[in-house]
Enzyme design. Sequence first.
Site, PDB file in Angstrom:
ATOM      1  N   TYR A   1      -9.070  50.682 -16.705  1.00 19.81           N
ATOM      2  CA  TYR A   1      -9.260  49.718 -17.773  1.00 19.81           C
ATOM      3  C   TYR A   1      -7.947  49.474 -18.528  1.00 19.81           C
ATOM      4  CZ  TYR A   1     -11.321  47.443 -21.833  1.00 19.81           C
ATOM      5  OH  TYR A   1     -11.627  46.548 -22.823  1.00 19.81           O
TER       6      TYR A   1
ATOM      7  N   GLU B   1     -19.886  39.707 -19.827  1.00 19.15           N
ATOM      8  CA  GLU B   1     -19.663  40.846 -20.714  1.00 19.15           C
ATOM      9  C   GLU B   1     -20.976  41.455 -21.214  1.00 19.15           C
ATOM     10  OE1 GLU B   1     -16.876  42.454 -21.418  1.00 19.15           O
ATOM     11  OE2 GLU B   1     -15.705  41.123 -20.144  1.00 19.15           O
TER      12      GLU B   1
END
Length: 190
Positions: free
Chosen positions: A87, A42
């Site tokens: 997403y 991330e």
Amino acid sequence: MGVPYTDPAMGGLRPAEEQDIPVYGIAYLLSPDDMRKVIISEGGGIAYKAEVFTATLQNDASEVSVHLLVGRHSISRSYERLPSRRYMDLLIRGAREHSLPESYQKRLLSQQTFIPGQSCRFKVGKWLFDGFWQRIAYWIEKGVYKFKDGEGNVPPWFLVIFDFLLWIMWYYHDYVHSVIWGRGDGLNRK
């Protein structure tokens, strides 16, 4: 905030406001090494910081401590961008597969998403924007892997450079590039 024209926004947590709904998710038991890998995947702390919260388990209402990745910056609602359809589809599919509450799934389904323009002007603008900024993103990713510490986070100086580049990218998008080629965040701002 993400990257204009591709993934303008990502999900993040913030302190609740009155109109907000609870956040639901899936808790996983991870080893410290697995958590380190999540942090690296991330961005090594460039977008998120790990914080500990108390979560209520839906099956028995017991409470457990959980480590969550929370947005490193508090972005005002007026500056939020729209997430990509790709997403949102990941979040929606995960919520459905894990039978998260119906009200939460409906909220995810109702989220507006960024729809890329189909004009030649827009496509050229995206190509030009990506030609420069995706190269910067590539080098940032390389830097995360090179400079990460034992917990997967990059050093503070790296965060300063990243923040500078992120704000320059968005400033350039908002006040220069989007004026010529069209907005890459799904918003219709003047």
